[in-house]
Design a protein around this motif. Structure first.
Motif, PDB file in Angstrom:
ATOM      1  N   TRP A 237     -12.507 -91.228   5.088  1.00 36.23           N
ATOM      2  CA  TRP A 237     -12.065 -90.584   6.324  1.00 36.23           C
ATOM      3  C   TRP A 237     -10.537 -90.555   6.400  1.00 36.23           C
ATOM      4  O   TRP A 237      -9.934 -89.515   6.703  1.00 36.23           O
ATOM      5  N   MET A 238      -9.906 -91.675   6.088  1.00 38.94           N
ATOM      6  CA  MET A 238      -8.432 -91.716   6.172  1.00 38.94           C
ATOM      7  C   MET A 238      -7.810 -90.632   5.292  1.00 38.94           C
ATOM      8  O   MET A 238      -6.842 -89.978   5.685  1.00 38.94           O
ATOM      9  N   LEU A 239      -8.389 -90.453   4.096  1.00 41.37           N
ATOM     10  CA  LEU A 239      -7.851 -89.421   3.189  1.00 41.37           C
ATOM     11  C   LEU A 239      -7.881 -88.043   3.842  1.00 41.37           C
ATOM     12  O   LEU A 239      -6.977 -87.231   3.637  1.00 41.37           O
ATOM     13  N   SER A 240      -8.909 -87.790   4.652  1.00 46.10           N
ATOM     14  CA  SER A 240      -9.012 -86.473   5.306  1.00 46.10           C
ATOM     15  C   SER A 240      -7.964 -86.295   6.403  1.00 46.10           C
ATOM     16  O   SER A 240      -7.771 -85.190   6.914  1.00 46.10           O
ATOM     17  N   MET A 241      -7.295 -87.372   6.777  1.00 45.10           N
ATOM     18  CA  MET A 241      -6.310 -87.299   7.864  1.00 45.10           C
ATOM     19  C   MET A 241      -4.913 -86.918   7.375  1.00 45.10           C
ATOM     20  O   MET A 241      -3.986 -86.793   8.166  1.00 45.10           O
ATOM     21  N   GLN A 242      -4.765 -86.767   6.065  1.00 49.65           N
ATOM     22  CA  GLN A 242      -3.453 -86.352   5.560  1.00 49.65           C
ATOM     23  C   GLN A 242      -3.411 -84.833   5.417  1.00 49.65           C
ATOM     24  O   GLN A 242      -4.337 -84.232   4.869  1.00 49.65           O
ATOM     25  N   ASP A 243      -2.366 -84.233   5.889  1.00 50.56           N
ATOM     26  CA  ASP A 243      -2.160 -82.797   5.673  1.00 50.56           C
ATOM     27  C   ASP A 243      -1.749 -82.622   4.207  1.00 50.56           C
ATOM     28  O   ASP A 243      -0.672 -83.081   3.806  1.00 50.56           O
ATOM     29  N   PRO A 244      -2.596 -81.998   3.389  1.00 49.14           N
ATOM     30  CA  PRO A 244      -2.294 -81.906   1.952  1.00 49.14           C
ATOM     31  C   PRO A 244      -1.046 -81.077   1.667  1.00 49.14           C
ATOM     32  O   PRO A 244      -0.449 -81.195   0.603  1.00 49.14           O
ATOM     33  N   PHE A 245      -0.630 -80.285   2.651  1.00 45.16           N
ATOM     34  CA  PHE A 245       0.518 -79.410   2.404  1.00 45.16           C
ATOM     35  C   PHE A 245       1.854 -80.144   2.502  1.00 45.16           C
ATOM     36  O   PHE A 245       2.805 -79.789   1.830  1.00 45.16           O
ATOM     37  N   ASN A 283       1.155 -96.437   7.924  1.00 44.04           N
ATOM     38  CA  ASN A 283      -0.065 -97.236   7.769  1.00 44.04           C
ATOM     39  C   ASN A 283      -0.933 -96.679   6.645  1.00 44.04           C
ATOM     40  O   ASN A 283      -1.486 -97.417   5.830  1.00 44.04           O
ATOM     41  N   PHE A 284      -1.033 -95.372   6.610  1.00 46.06           N
ATOM     42  CA  PHE A 284      -1.803 -94.688   5.570  1.00 46.06           C
ATOM     43  C   PHE A 284      -1.202 -94.979   4.195  1.00 46.06           C
ATOM     44  O   PHE A 284      -1.917 -95.301   3.242  1.00 46.06           O
ATOM     45  N   ALA A 285       0.122 -94.864   4.081  1.00 47.89           N
ATOM     46  CA  ALA A 285       0.786 -95.072   2.784  1.00 47.89           C
ATOM     47  C   ALA A 285       0.529 -96.490   2.262  1.00 47.89           C
ATOM     48  O   ALA A 285       0.213 -96.697   1.082  1.00 47.89           O
ATOM     49  N   ALA A 286       0.650 -97.475   3.152  1.00 51.10           N
ATOM     50  CA  ALA A 286       0.465 -98.875   2.744  1.00 51.10           C
ATOM     51  C   ALA A 286      -0.968 -99.131   2.295  1.00 51.10           C
ATOM     52  O   ALA A 286      -1.214 -99.717   1.233  1.00 51.10           O
ATOM     53  N   VAL A 287      -1.917 -98.676   3.111  1.00 51.30           N
ATOM     54  CA  VAL A 287      -3.337 -98.918   2.792  1.00 51.30           C
ATOM     55  C   VAL A 287      -3.718 -98.220   1.485  1.00 51.30           C
ATOM     56  O   VAL A 287      -4.391 -98.812   0.621  1.00 51.30           O
ATOM     57  N   ALA A 288      -3.279 -96.985   1.316  1.00 51.57           N
ATOM     58  CA  ALA A 288      -3.675 -96.230   0.109  1.00 51.57           C
ATOM     59  C   ALA A 288      -3.080 -96.861  -1.149  1.00 51.57           C
ATOM     60  O   ALA A 288      -3.730 -96.916  -2.201  1.00 51.57           O
ATOM     61  N   LEU A 309      -3.061 -93.307  -4.997  1.00 44.26           N
ATOM     62  CA  LEU A 309      -1.636 -93.560  -5.228  1.00 44.26           C
ATOM     63  C   LEU A 309      -0.805 -92.300  -4.973  1.00 44.26           C
ATOM     64  O   LEU A 309       0.261 -92.362  -4.346  1.00 44.26           O
ATOM     65  N   GLU A 310      -1.321 -91.174  -5.409  1.00 42.74           N
ATOM     66  CA  GLU A 310      -0.603 -89.906  -5.163  1.00 42.74           C
ATOM     67  C   GLU A 310      -0.397 -89.657  -3.677  1.00 42.74           C
ATOM     68  O   GLU A 310       0.710 -89.329  -3.227  1.00 42.74           O
ATOM     69  N   VAL A 311      -1.489 -89.829  -2.896  1.00 40.29           N
ATOM     70  CA  VAL A 311      -1.373 -89.534  -1.461  1.00 40.29           C
ATOM     71  C   VAL A 311      -0.490 -90.563  -0.766  1.00 40.29           C
ATOM     72  O   VAL A 311       0.196 -90.248   0.212  1.00 40.29           O
ATOM     73  N   SER A 312      -0.496 -91.784  -1.281  1.00 40.49           N
ATOM     74  CA  SER A 312       0.356 -92.823  -0.699  1.00 40.49           C
ATOM     75  C   SER A 312       1.832 -92.458  -0.872  1.00 40.49           C
ATOM     76  O   SER A 312       2.622 -92.532   0.080  1.00 40.49           O
ATOM     77  N   LYS A 313       2.189 -92.069  -2.083  1.00 38.50           N
ATOM     78  CA  LYS A 313       3.586 -91.701  -2.353  1.00 38.50           C
ATOM     79  C   LYS A 313       4.015 -90.526  -1.480  1.00 38.50           C
ATOM     80  O   LYS A 313       5.120 -90.504  -0.928  1.00 38.50           O
ATOM     81  N   LYS A 314       3.115 -89.570  -1.373  1.00 40.63           N
ATOM     82  CA  LYS A 314       3.417 -88.374  -0.594  1.00 40.63           C
ATOM     83  C   LYS A 314       3.614 -88.725   0.893  1.00 40.63           C
ATOM     84  O   LYS A 314       4.514 -88.194   1.555  1.00 40.63           O
ATOM     85  N   ALA A 315       2.785 -89.622   1.363  1.00 43.90           N
ATOM     86  CA  ALA A 315       2.895 -90.042   2.768  1.00 43.90           C
ATOM     87  C   ALA A 315       4.215 -90.794   2.995  1.00 43.90           C
ATOM     88  O   ALA A 315       4.912 -90.551   3.982  1.00 43.90           O
ATOM     89  N   PHE A 316       4.549 -91.686   2.092  1.00 46.05           N
ATOM     90  CA  PHE A 316       5.790 -92.463   2.258  1.00 46.05           C
ATOM     91  C   PHE A 316       6.999 -91.541   2.284  1.00 46.05           C
ATOM     92  O   PHE A 316       7.928 -91.719   3.071  1.00 46.05           O
ATOM     93  N   LYS A 317       6.975 -90.527   1.428  1.00 46.28           N
ATOM     94  CA  LYS A 317       8.069 -89.557   1.385  1.00 46.28           C
ATOM     95  C   LYS A 317       8.180 -88.832   2.729  1.00 46.28           C
ATOM     96  O   LYS A 317       9.269 -88.684   3.275  1.00 46.28           O
ATOM     97  N   TRP A 318       7.026 -88.423   3.272  1.00 48.33           N
ATOM     98  CA  TRP A 318       7.029 -87.737   4.571  1.00 48.33           C
ATOM     99  C   TRP A 318       7.615 -88.654   5.640  1.00 48.33           C
ATOM    100  O   TRP A 318       8.434 -88.230   6.461  1.00 48.33           O
ATOM    101  N   ALA A 319       7.199 -89.925   5.607  1.00 52.17           N
ATOM    102  CA  ALA A 319       7.664 -90.862   6.637  1.00 52.17           C
ATOM    103  C   ALA A 319       9.177 -91.058   6.545  1.00 52.17           C
ATOM    104  O   ALA A 319       9.861 -91.168   7.568  1.00 52.17           O
ATOM    105  N   LYS A 320       9.706 -91.088   5.335  1.00 51.16           N
ATOM    106  CA  LYS A 320      11.157 -91.250   5.205  1.00 51.16           C
ATOM    107  C   LYS A 320      11.898 -90.024   5.720  1.00 51.16           C
ATOM    108  O   LYS A 320      13.008 -90.130   6.247  1.00 51.16           O
ATOM    109  N   GLU A 321      11.277 -88.879   5.573  1.00 50.65           N
ATOM    110  CA  GLU A 321      11.896 -87.646   6.083  1.00 50.65           C
ATOM    111  C   GLU A 321      11.688 -87.469   7.598  1.00 50.65           C
ATOM    112  O   GLU A 321      12.378 -86.679   8.234  1.00 50.65           O
TER     113      GLU A 321
END
Ligand SMILES: [Ca+2]
Ligand SMILES: [Ca+2]
Length: 572
Positions: A237-245, A283-288, A309-321
């Motif tokens: 479910w958590m994976l579905s909460m990330q905007d893949p774009f 939270n998503f980045a850490a858990v993933a 791992l891919e989605v985690s990195k992508k999330a962390f990048k978004w959070a930094k931006e």
């Protein structure tokens, strides 16, 4: 005459107070209702409303033989309940069996067992299965609490607050699976963060135990540890909460308002994913990242681990931006907010997990041990989770950051909690301001803190404090009940949990930790006391003291299964 004695006493001994004899008072014996563990400390609290003088007591075995006899100390005031307490220590009894305490003219049976937590360890875990979204619960696993899935979450709308060019308002996505967050039917990424960490960390620290443990869920026997099967249910479910774009994570999946007390298959509100937030994304980045390193050890899950791992990195990048996209409910959305405007700890935690999993120095450059708080963690402050992971993986960190400081911070807080259990009148870690909304979440995380301290030091006194501290959940508390549904002799019957309220089954869904006492009484329900440790209402009405949620159960899963592991190990 008694009054006269008291007056005389006051004249003769200046410091004396009017202590009563225990036989003249209403006595409440508070004890671990599930059972004390052989080889561990065993404390019983004798509690009255008035101060009492030393009192004699006996402990007998089932043959009525006296095993221990003695005298309690004078009672002491337990400020959080306004009651007077004396402790009876029966730690010397290490033969499993039933015993009877006699004091002040009353008797109480207690149990001492080699492994008292056999049922409890499964019950607190199965909470998650009972609260799964998008699946029928069959009788084989759910017993009389079987139910149909109802709410599937396979057609969820993008809310206007979350609309982008690629996913305009009203776009349909699937957000199925996951767990109902609490007494309501919504799903929140921020609160999944600490809950998932706690359960993943339980596996990371006790994998041998979990590899062989069967929790009787549909995936039992599939060559994957049951705890990980259950975690996959929520991770998917958590994976579905990330905007893949863009990598940002929607804060929650929810109806626009809370539903009534109905079953999931009667739920008929539209479901939305609402506005992305920095809190959810971190939270998503850490858990993933943490989940990725765990699943990478399973041949059948290599692809899954890679994706995590891919989605985690992508999330962390978004959070930094987007470091300050703090969440507030957009207009028209009235469900839980889980807002967090201080994300320092969450940034640290996500960087820590990403570094452990990737060993990429760019993440360690974001870590500053000096700024990480050592407060007992909760959904709004993940800082201590970073300390837990740094100390667990210290060899990876030691050439880059001040690992010694991380350990010092963690042990400082753990020592404070241990000292409360060793010296406070009621011999519990909970004190004063700990009695907040969801105080049992605080109590559970305090115990987890002690177990973490034991894991890094092997100092048995931390583990012993955790055993004593667990009594708080099982009856040695201000209410004299077990705070876990279906566990112990007296336990909550009317939790604020829609399924338990609506299912027409008398007993609530088992294994659920209720919110616990706190003096706010925001729900304006019926309470018998305003004292922090006693301000609890076992009513459906009381969402402020009797709701359940994934983040209050999680530390109990961690702690009870860790204690169960250590007990089993001792008796092999
Ligand atoms: Ca399994
Ligand atoms: Ca925070």
């Amino acid at each position: 005459m008694k009054f006269l004695n008291c007056i005389l006493l006051l004249f003769t001994v200046l410091t004396a107070s009017c202590q009563k004899k225990i036989k003249d008072l209403a006595v409440s014996i508070r004890y671990n209702q599930v059972g004390y563990a052989v080889g561990r400390p065993k404390l019983i609290s004798v509690v009255t409303e008035k101060e009492f003088d030393k009192a004699s007591y006996t402990i007998r075995d089932t043959n009525k033989e006296i095993i221990i006899s003695g005298e309690t100390a004078k009672s002491s005031l337990w400020k959080d309940s306004g009651e007077y307490v004396s402790i009876i220590d029966v730690s010397s009894i290490n033969i499993a069996g039933e015993y009877e305490l006699s004091i002040g003219g009353i008797q109480q049976k207690i149990k001492i067992l080699k492994t008292p937590y056999n049922s409890l360890s499964e019950a607190v875990f199965k909470y998650y299965y009972f609260n799964r979204v998008s699946i029928d619960l069959n009788e084989k696993y759910a017993g009389k609490w079987k139910r149909t899935a109802g709410l599937l979450d396979d057609k969820v709308k993008i809310h206007s607050s979350a609309a982008t060019k690629n996913r305009p308002e009203g776009t349909i996505i699937s957000g199925s699976k996951g767990w109902f967050d609490a007494g309501d039917y919504n799903k929140y990424v921020t609160n999944s963060g600490i809950s998932m960490y706690t359960l993943l960390s339980a596996y990371e620290n006790y994998s041998d135990y979990y590899k062989t443990n069967v929790f009787h869920i549909p995936e039992s026997g599939n060559n994957m540890p049951d705890i990980l099967d259950e975690l996959i249910w929520n991770l998917d479910w958590m994976l579905s909460m990330q905007d893949p774009f863009d990598g940002g994570v929607y804060h929650k999946l929810t109806g626009l308002k809370f539903s009534g007390a109905i079953m999931p298959n009667e739920y008929n509100l539209d479901r939305y994913v609402v506005k992305k937030s920095t809190s959810a994304t971190l939270n998503f980045a850490a858990v993933a990242a943490l989940a990725s390193r765990i699943f990478s050890n399973f041949d059948t899950k290599k692809e899954y681990a890679k994706k995590l791992l891919e989605v985690s990195k992508k999330a962390f990048k978004w959070a930094k931006e987007h470091p300050k996209d703090y969440f507030r409910n957009p207009e028209g959305v009235k469900t839980g907010q889980y807002e967090d405007d201080d994300l320092l700890g969450e940034f640290q935690w996500a960087a820590v997990e990403l570094f452990i999993t990737t060993k990429n120095k760019k993440y360690v450059n974001d870590i500053q041990v000096e700024v990480i708080s050592n407060e007992v963690p909760w959904w709004q402050d993940a800082s201590a989770l970073a300390l837990y992971s740094i100390t667990k993986h210290k060899s990876k960190f030691k050439e880059y950051i001040n690992v010694g400081l991380a350990e010092k911070k963690l042990l400082e807080k753990a020592s404070e909690l241990r000292s409360r259990i060793e010296t406070e009148p009621m011999r519990v870690a909970m004190k004063g301001k700990d009695y907040v909304w969801g105080s049992n979440g605080v109590a559970g995380n305090q115990l987890m803190y002690l177990v973490k301290a034991y894991e890094i030091t092997n100092d048995e006194s931390f583990l012993e404090a955790a055993f004593v501290g667990l009594d708080y959940f099982l009856g040695r508390n201000g209410i004299s009940i077990s705070f876990i549904t279906g566990i112990g002799e007296k336990s909550p019957k009317f939790p604020h949990h829609r399924i338990s309220e609506a299912d027409k089954i008398e007993e609530p869904v088992p294994g659920m930790v209720v919110g616990g006492p706190q003096p706010g009484q925001q729900d304006k329900c019926e309470y018998v006391s305003k004292m922090p440790a006693k301000s609890y209402s076992d009513t459906w009405c009381s969402y402020a003291s009797n709701e359940v949620t994934i983040n209050w159960n999680a530390p109990l899963v961690y702690v009870v299964n860790a204690l169960q592991y250590y007990q089993i190990k001792n008796f092999k």
